[in-house]
Design a protein around this motif. Structure first.
Motif, short mmCIF file in Angstrom:
data_model
loop_
_atom_site.label_atom_id
_atom_site.label_comp_id
_atom_site.label_asym_id
_atom_site.label_seq_id
_atom_site.Cartn_x
_atom_site.Cartn_y
_atom_site.Cartn_z
N THR A 71 -2.66 -16.52 10.19
CA THR A 71 -1.37 -16.45 9.48
C THR A 71 -0.19 -16.90 10.33
O THR A 71 0.96 -16.75 9.92
CB THR A 71 -1.04 -15.04 8.92
N LYS A 181 2.25 -8.27 7.49
CA LYS A 181 3.01 -8.62 6.29
C LYS A 181 2.42 -9.86 5.60
O LYS A 181 2.32 -9.91 4.37
CB LYS A 181 4.47 -8.88 6.67
N ARG A 182 2.04 -10.85 6.38
CA ARG A 182 1.53 -12.09 5.79
C ARG A 182 0.14 -11.89 5.19
O ARG A 182 -0.18 -12.48 4.15
CB ARG A 182 1.53 -13.20 6.85
N GLN A 184 -0.90 -9.05 3.96
CA GLN A 184 -0.66 -8.26 2.75
C GLN A 184 -0.17 -9.14 1.61
O GLN A 184 -0.55 -8.95 0.44
CB GLN A 184 0.36 -7.16 3.03
N GLU A 185 0.65 -10.13 1.94
CA GLU A 185 1.14 -11.06 0.93
C GLU A 185 0.00 -11.85 0.31
O GLU A 185 0.00 -12.14 -0.89
CB GLU A 185 2.18 -12.00 1.55
N ARG A 186 -0.98 -12.19 1.12
CA ARG A 186 -2.14 -12.93 0.59
C ARG A 186 -2.95 -12.06 -0.38
O ARG A 186 -3.57 -12.57 -1.30
CB ARG A 186 -3.03 -13.40 1.75
N ASP A 188 -1.49 -9.49 -2.20
CA ASP A 188 -0.63 -9.12 -3.32
C ASP A 188 -0.25 -10.30 -4.21
O ASP A 188 -0.02 -10.12 -5.41
CB ASP A 188 0.66 -8.46 -2.80
N ASN A 189 -0.14 -11.48 -3.63
CA ASN A 189 0.33 -12.66 -4.36
C ASN A 189 -0.86 -13.45 -4.89
O ASN A 189 -1.65 -14.00 -4.12
CB ASN A 189 1.18 -13.53 -3.43
N LYS A 192 -1.68 -16.78 -3.56
CA LYS A 192 -2.13 -16.87 -2.17
C LYS A 192 -3.45 -16.15 -1.93
O LYS A 192 -3.93 -16.10 -0.81
CB LYS A 192 -1.05 -16.29 -1.24
#
Length: 271
Positions: A71, A181-182, A184-186, A188-189, A192
């Motif tokens: 990430t 954070k990155r 988690q974004e993968r 949640d989004n 991604k």
């Protein structure tokens, strides 16, 4: 060498502690994200012009190496920093797990096949350094083999340098919290999700071991001919601006020139 380069370049033979480098450092870029993005947009044509000069001259080669924790932004760097560059003279080479054929050769065999040719700029998304990073952290090779390979890599890069390749290596330095954070974004989004690999969580458990190995490897392989730059990468826009400016500085210093063409026998006008 510019002050910008001096700040982030790892001196040959110097000891390295990544803790001495702030992943959120913006001391050489604007504090405002919009201003940093505007600076990248303003500088991008300069890199395009330099790449055009490299391609037209056809005498030199440029190798850009991108390494970093999961990430850290290798893909994003390629998209943003090289967005204006003519793809005719640029090639991106990504390295994943070796194939059966590649494993049947020495570990640098697959690397040497894809280094830049005259007039070409090649970007390595991961690189030959995987063979002294993940392999050591996961215990697939011992320390003696690691040291042998580091010797091989230094000799390999010296060969490339002495035969006309400019080597510029970037370590994209992010914090453990920013990686969380990155990742988690993968999760949640939905757009991604495809980037998420459960194995990244296993590697995250080895964060300290990877950081220590990066310190050792970078310190042992940052040379005058093939220097490493530690790029603070918690901010994507700051990361992009720093890499772009360093690339422009390094390519400008090559003193490239367009080929001289004898036009004496050319017609004055085209009918």
């Amino acid at each position: 060498m510019s002050e910008l380069e001096k700040q982030y370049r790892v001196k040959a033979g110097a000891r390295l502690k990544l803790a001495d480098y702030d992943p959120a450092d913006k001391s050489q870029t604007a504090n405002d994200k919009a201003a940093r993005n505007a600076q990248v947009a303003a500088l991008a044509p300069q890199l395009d012009a330099l790449q055009d000069l490299l391609y037209a001259e056809g005498k030199r080669k440029v190798l850009v190496v991108l390494q970093g924790m999961d990430t850290s932004g290798k893909d994003g760097t390629i998209r943003k920093v090289f967005q204006n560059v003519d793809p005719l003279g640029v090639r991106v080479q990504a390295f994943k797990a070796p194939t059966e054929t590649e494993l049947a050769h020495d570990y640098l065999w697959r690397i040497h096949q894809v280094v830049p040719r005259n007039g070409e700029l090649v970007i390595f998304n991961r690189s030959h350094y995987e063979d002294v990073l993940v392999t050591r952290v996961k215990g697939w090779i011992d320390q003696a083999e690691t040291e042998r390979r580091i010797g091989h890599i230094n000799d390999f890069e010296r060969l490339l340098s002495e035969t006309g390749t400019t080597i510029i290596k970037f370590f994209l330095h992010i914090s453990k919290d920013e990686q969380r954070k990155r990742l988690q974004e993968r999760i949640d989004n939905a757009d991604k999700n495809w980037k998420f690999n459960p194995g990244d969580l296993e590697d995250r458990k080895l964060w300290d071991a990877f950081q220590a190995q990066y310190e050792s490897v970078i310190a042992a392989t940052s040379s005058v001919a093939a220097p490493w730059y530690i790029i603070p990468a918690d901010s994507k826009s700051s990361r992009n601006q720093l890499i772009l400016e360093i690339l422009i500085n390094r390519l400008s210093a090559l003193g490239m020139q367009y080929p001289q063409v004898d036009t004496r026998d050319w017609p004055k006008t085209v009918e």
